[in-house]
Enzyme design. Sequence first.
Site: not given
Length: 378
Positions: A69-70, A178, A197, A321
């Site tokens: 997709g990227t 999405q 995916h 984080c």
Amino acid sequence: MAYFDAASTEPLHPQAREALIAALDVGWADPARLYGSARRARMLLEQARTEVAEALGARADEVSFTSSGTQAVHLGVLGTLRGRHRAGRRLVTSAVEHSCVLHAAGVHERDGGSVETVGVGITGAVDPEVFGEAVRAEGTALACLQSANHEVGTLQPVAEAAAACAEAGVPLLVDAAQTAGRMPLPPGWSVLAASAHKWGGPAGVGVLVVRKGTRWRTPLPEDERERRRVPGFENVPAVVAAAAALRATVAESAMESARLSALVDRVRTEVPRLVPDVEVIGDPVVRAPHIVTFSCLYVEGEALLTELDKAGFSVSSGSSCTASTLRPSHVLEAMGVLTHGNVRVSLPRGTSATDVDRFLAFLPDAVRRIREEAGVKL
């Protein structure tokens, strides 16, 4: 283990698994050749293309398969900008687009183009009037707007943005990662990117759709594959499996989306009732059916995710984080909401109400323990 990270990747659909295994035996040859096994591979590839096109409301000759997709987003953004360089060098995006869109925008800026970033409100959606005003500015070559946000699930006003783009003569690229397969796609887009995916297909298959009449020119060295849009050997078995998963997901979507949406509503309602000082993020109604995000004050996201993982819950976070970066999520920052102690729960196909109830039963004590260890008592 309760897997609650479908927004990152959906577990492989059973029909995709069956299709993949079958295609490994008959779709391994080079689909560009003329001998028998190659012709069979070509037939499988083109049948998969037709099925994906039908599911996405496109023509088969508008669909190309990419390695992710990227890559589909990068080729869509940079290829459309290159094809429309005579119209201008201006790109319009929202502030909450996926990082792959923002990275492509950065390449465009470094090459001398300009980028206007349209902000969002507290729910994460752009104002259609503000987006339309940005699109109408002189020299705009392309606008980008996701169908739903990957971190908080808010749906964007794609139909209204597409109408403004059509009026201005500017193509609209929609990152539908999405929602493809889960929800009907809004009309009016010119370029679309999606990732297999995310809908239960195998990783390594993306989809780039370029509507007829949209000027597009490859930003890469040309290759004869995939209508000269995408270089490299096609992974025919994976593409076949991706098409099978999309077909199955679309068939199941009405019933399954309603069921998952009800479970998400339960999380949205119960978490702030059970846990003090929690902010539930994103639009409560105009949203993808499977995503809910909340932030817990006085809690580090990594610590909470670790506790949840120990208890058998796989979730993700947009806090700094857990994102392998030195700054908080750009999406949460753009929304002006709490960025630490952030948890994204995204429910895959088949999630049970029992798993959601177990999550809601475990979460309050986990948050309380982490706060007490940090010296915070509420």
